[in-house]
Write a protein that holds these residues in place. Structure first.
Motif, short mmCIF file in Angstrom:
data_model
loop_
_atom_site.label_atom_id
_atom_site.label_comp_id
_atom_site.label_asym_id
_atom_site.label_seq_id
_atom_site.Cartn_x
_atom_site.Cartn_y
_atom_site.Cartn_z
N LEU A 52 -7.01 -0.96 0.31
CA LEU A 52 -7.04 0.18 -0.60
C LEU A 52 -7.85 -0.15 -1.85
CD1 LEU A 52 -3.23 1.01 -0.42
CD2 LEU A 52 -5.08 2.28 0.68
N ASN B 154 -5.01 6.01 -3.72
CA ASN B 154 -4.87 6.54 -2.36
C ASN B 154 -3.55 6.21 -1.67
OD1 ASN B 154 -7.47 7.55 -2.69
ND2 ASN B 154 -8.41 5.79 -1.69
N GLU C 293 -2.08 7.58 -7.28
CA GLU C 293 -2.46 6.31 -7.90
C GLU C 293 -1.25 5.65 -8.53
OE1 GLU C 293 -6.16 4.53 -10.44
OE2 GLU C 293 -5.66 6.63 -10.70
#
Length: 181
Positions: free
Chosen positions: A64, A113, A119
């Motif tokens: 990520l 994400n 977030e």
């Protein structure tokens, strides 16, 4: 994303999760079954490394996008720098850094994400800094704990988010590395 396409003779770095440990070894890919749950055939490894784990939560490999604010020399934090996570759990994560980060350092952390969260912005405590040799030189895998920095409610959301990521990866046929964190 689809699983990697391997040819007979391709080198592999393998991690296999077991209860309270991870086995790591290098091997050579030989072939694979073509049924819906493919089985890979590999060479027997020459050396097997067992790494003891003291983890409370399931860890999922999750590349990520993340931003970290590493410590500076004056006791503060540097400007954010972009990185990527290696894995994530309900209690912490591991990310890539270009330089070592001192153990017990407190850093700023933002992970994008995450399903159901978006977030995640928090602080984290560095618990591991492992050098890794790559073709371009050396990088560092930085393991951090976030348990002291997030509420139980957010931790519960994070755990649900990780399971959502895991389901997504399985549906897309991506290889997963899991263990008890």
């Amino acid at each position: 994303t689809s699983p990697p396409v391997l040819q007979s003779g391709d080198p592999l770095n393998v991690s296999i999760a077991a209860r309270q440990c991870i086995y790591r070894f290098e091997s050579i890919f030989q072939s694979r079954d073509s049924d819906p749950s493919p089985i890979w055939y590999i060479n027997k490894p020459d050396l097997l490394e067992r790494q003891q784990q003291q983890r409370r939560f399931v860890r999922v490999a999750a590349p990520l996008p993340a931003r970290v604010r590493l410590p500076n020399s004056r006791g503060g934090l540097r400007n954010p720098q972009e990185t990527v996570t290696i894995d994530i759990s309900g209690g912490g994560l591991c990310f890539v850094a270009k330089e070592p980060v001192p153990l017990k350092s407190r850093i700023g952390l933002s992970v994008a994400n995450l399903p159901g969260i978006g977030e995640l912005n928090t602080t984290a405590d560095v618990v591991r800094c492992m050098p890794v040799s790559v073709l371009a030189g050396r990088i560092y895998h930085i393991g951090v704990s976030i348990e002291k920095s997030i509420t139980l409610g957010l931790q519960d959301k994070l755990i649900r988010s990780i399971f959502a990521l895991q389901r997504k990866y399985i549906a897309n046929g991506m290889a997963l590395q899991t263990g008890n964190i």
